[in-house]
Design a protein around this motif. Structure first.
Motif, short mmCIF file in Angstrom:
data_model
loop_
_atom_site.label_atom_id
_atom_site.label_comp_id
_atom_site.label_asym_id
_atom_site.label_seq_id
_atom_site.Cartn_x
_atom_site.Cartn_y
_atom_site.Cartn_z
N MET A 17 1.34 -11.18 -3.47
CA MET A 17 2.54 -10.46 -3.88
C MET A 17 2.99 -9.44 -2.83
SD MET A 17 1.94 -9.88 -7.95
CE MET A 17 1.05 -11.08 -8.94
N ASN A 18 2.25 -9.36 -1.72
CA ASN A 18 2.62 -8.48 -0.60
C ASN A 18 2.72 -7.02 -1.07
OD1 ASN A 18 3.31 -7.67 1.98
ND2 ASN A 18 5.44 -8.34 1.82
N LYS A 19 1.67 -6.54 -1.75
CA LYS A 19 1.66 -5.18 -2.26
C LYS A 19 0.41 -4.46 -1.73
CE LYS A 19 5.52 -5.45 -4.39
NZ LYS A 19 6.03 -6.46 -3.46
N LEU A 47 -3.50 9.22 -9.72
CA LEU A 47 -2.28 8.49 -10.04
C LEU A 47 -1.32 8.58 -8.86
CD1 LEU A 47 -0.71 6.98 -12.30
CD2 LEU A 47 0.19 9.20 -13.01
N PHE A 48 -0.72 7.43 -8.49
CA PHE A 48 0.23 7.34 -7.39
C PHE A 48 1.48 6.61 -7.87
CE2 PHE A 48 -3.67 8.23 -5.31
CZ PHE A 48 -3.44 8.64 -4.01
N TYR A 49 2.63 6.99 -7.30
CA TYR A 49 3.86 6.25 -7.53
C TYR A 49 4.27 5.59 -6.23
CZ TYR A 49 4.39 8.91 -11.90
OH TYR A 49 4.21 9.45 -13.15
N GLY A 50 4.85 4.38 -6.33
CA GLY A 50 5.17 3.60 -5.15
C GLY A 50 6.66 3.50 -4.89
N GLN A 51 7.00 3.44 -3.59
CA GLN A 51 8.36 3.19 -3.14
C GLN A 51 8.33 2.05 -2.14
OE1 GLN A 51 11.27 4.56 -4.09
NE2 GLN A 51 10.25 5.87 -5.62
N ILE A 52 9.31 1.14 -2.25
CA ILE A 52 9.37 -0.01 -1.35
C ILE A 52 10.49 0.21 -0.34
CG2 ILE A 52 9.79 -2.49 -1.18
CD1 ILE A 52 8.58 -2.82 -3.92
N ASP A 53 10.15 0.14 0.94
CA ASP A 53 11.11 0.22 2.03
C ASP A 53 11.09 -1.12 2.75
OD1 ASP A 53 12.79 0.83 4.10
OD2 ASP A 53 11.50 2.35 5.02
N GLY A 54 12.16 -1.91 2.56
CA GLY A 54 12.12 -3.28 3.07
C GLY A 54 11.12 -4.06 2.25
N GLU A 55 10.03 -4.46 2.88
CA GLU A 55 8.94 -5.12 2.14
C GLU A 55 7.71 -4.23 2.03
OE1 GLU A 55 7.84 -9.09 3.16
OE2 GLU A 55 9.86 -9.64 3.76
N ALA A 62 -3.76 -3.82 3.70
CA ALA A 62 -2.48 -3.37 4.24
C ALA A 62 -1.80 -4.51 4.97
CB ALA A 62 -2.66 -2.18 5.19
N GLY A 63 -0.48 -4.46 5.01
CA GLY A 63 0.30 -5.39 5.81
C GLY A 63 0.50 -4.85 7.21
N ILE A 64 0.62 -5.76 8.16
CA ILE A 64 0.93 -5.39 9.55
C ILE A 64 2.29 -6.01 9.84
CG2 ILE A 64 0.19 -5.52 11.96
CD1 ILE A 64 -2.68 -5.84 10.94
N TYR A 65 3.34 -5.20 9.78
CA TYR A 65 4.70 -5.72 9.69
C TYR A 65 5.47 -5.69 11.01
CZ TYR A 65 3.91 -5.22 4.65
OH TYR A 65 3.40 -5.32 3.38
N ASP A 66 5.08 -4.86 11.96
CA ASP A 66 5.85 -4.72 13.19
C ASP A 66 5.38 -5.70 14.25
OD1 ASP A 66 7.37 -2.67 12.12
OD2 ASP A 66 6.00 -1.11 12.80
N VAL A 67 6.30 -6.10 15.11
CA VAL A 67 5.98 -7.03 16.19
C VAL A 67 6.48 -6.44 17.50
CG1 VAL A 67 6.32 -9.35 17.13
CG2 VAL A 67 6.14 -9.03 14.66
N GLU A 68 5.60 -6.36 18.49
CA GLU A 68 5.94 -5.88 19.82
C GLU A 68 5.43 -6.89 20.85
OE1 GLU A 68 4.35 -2.00 20.40
OE2 GLU A 68 5.51 -1.08 18.77
N SER A 69 6.34 -7.43 21.64
CA SER A 69 5.98 -8.41 22.68
C SER A 69 5.17 -9.56 22.11
CB SER A 69 5.19 -7.72 23.81
OG SER A 69 5.95 -6.69 24.38
N GLY A 70 5.58 -10.02 20.91
CA GLY A 70 4.93 -11.17 20.30
C GLY A 70 3.62 -10.86 19.59
#
Length: 316
Positions: free
Chosen positions: A110-112, A166-174, A244-252
């Protein structure tokens, strides 16, 4: 925050209506719609999984209500808890859309991710359960009435810890990021966490991982042709309910940059999922974090939906 003792409510004779979920218990990966050439295959895949994991309940707003979800989450609502977006009282029946995420496989499918905001960035969280709770009436989102909260009882089969918050979540993009709630109240007893959120949306039971010692950013080099349009990269921390997701791409190269770092010497698994041409290719690679960590993944293997699910279920 206003806290309600639901055991007292029960003793007072309030009738609680139990509803049943209409989705199956095990979240299964689903195929994205590839008929549109402009489709972001990876985004469609994970959004479909999230939709597949959403359970819908109907409750009566005029009474205290309890819903029980497929993985054991129990949510108690007080009578007259909800108002419209402009603050008008809500009467009659409403729908509660609930997502419950406990396993790493569900986190990934679910990419969370479980990362919490700190004063200087983000840090890994250890999760006791992630939940999305959305109330609607006639398709319109509702919000909690002023002063109202609700109770979440989440199973903790491996025991409880006093560190849980307790934590609340916010989605920025994915990217889902979690912020600690100052007024949080979480208790653990007899294998169950009880929490009292005063907001709907994404809610998480978490605590920060102790990241002592030198930290390293994460870089993952995967075969050429794999891009953010068809591929997602994750890191799972061994022995902890944390990823965690690794979302950024630099030089492939997929990189966490300075956004997310892990301690040198930590045992992890990197997960790469590629979705293209109606096929799934994936790799799960064990690693020990090194300084300026670079993980080179030379190839991915083909998997069916069931095989991918089983592969992720076996993460330590």
């Amino acid at each position: 925050m206003k806290y309600i003792n639901f055991s007292t409510v029960l003793m007072a004779g309030v009738v609680l209506i139990f509803t049943t979920a209409c989705k199956k218990d095990k979240t299964q990966p689903t195929s994205p719609d590839l008929t549109n050439p402009a489709t972001n295959y990876a985004t469609a895949f994970f959004n479909n999984n999230l939709s597949n994991g959403t359970q819908t309940f109907t409750i009566n707003t005029g009474q205290a209500q309890t819903i029980t979800a497929e993985k054991g989450t129990v949510v108690h609502f007080n009578a007259n808890s909800f108002v419209t977006a402009n603050g008008s009282p809500v009467t009659g029946t409403i729908q509660i859309e609930l997502v419950e995420i406990y396993s790493k496989s569900d986190m990934i499918l679910m990419n969370k991710q479980t990362v919490g905001k700190t004063w200087n960035g983000v840090s890994p969280l250890i999760s006791g359960g992630q939940f999305s709770i959305v109330a609607k009436q006639n398709g319109q989102k509702l919000k909690l009435a002023p002063g109202m909260n609700y109770q979440i009882d989440a199973p903790a089969p491996n025991g409880t810890t006093s560190m849980m918050g307790l934590f609340y979540g916010q989605i920025d993009g994915e990217q889902l990021e979690w912020s600690p709630v100052d007024s949080s109240f979480v208790s653990g007893n007899s294998g169950i966490y009880s929490a009292f959120p005063d907001s709907t949306g994404w809610v998480n039971l978490d605590y920060f991982m102790n990241n002592s010692g030198p930290l390293s950013k994460l870089n993952v080099q995967i075969p050429s042709g794999f891009t953010t349009a068809n591929t997602r990269v994750f890191v799972s921390i061994d022995g902890s309910s944390s990823m965690a997701g690794i979302y950024d791409v630099e030089s492939g190269i997929f990189t966490s940059g300075d956004y997310y770092k892990l301690p040198v010497g930590m045992a992890v698994h990197f997960i790469i999922i590629n979705l293209d041409n109606n096929e799934i290719h994936a790799a799960v690679v064990p690693a020990i974090i090194t300084t300026n960590h670079l993980q080179v993944v030379n190839s991915l293997n083909g998997y069916s939906l069931t095989q991918l699910d089983a592969l992720l279920d076996n993460l330590p």
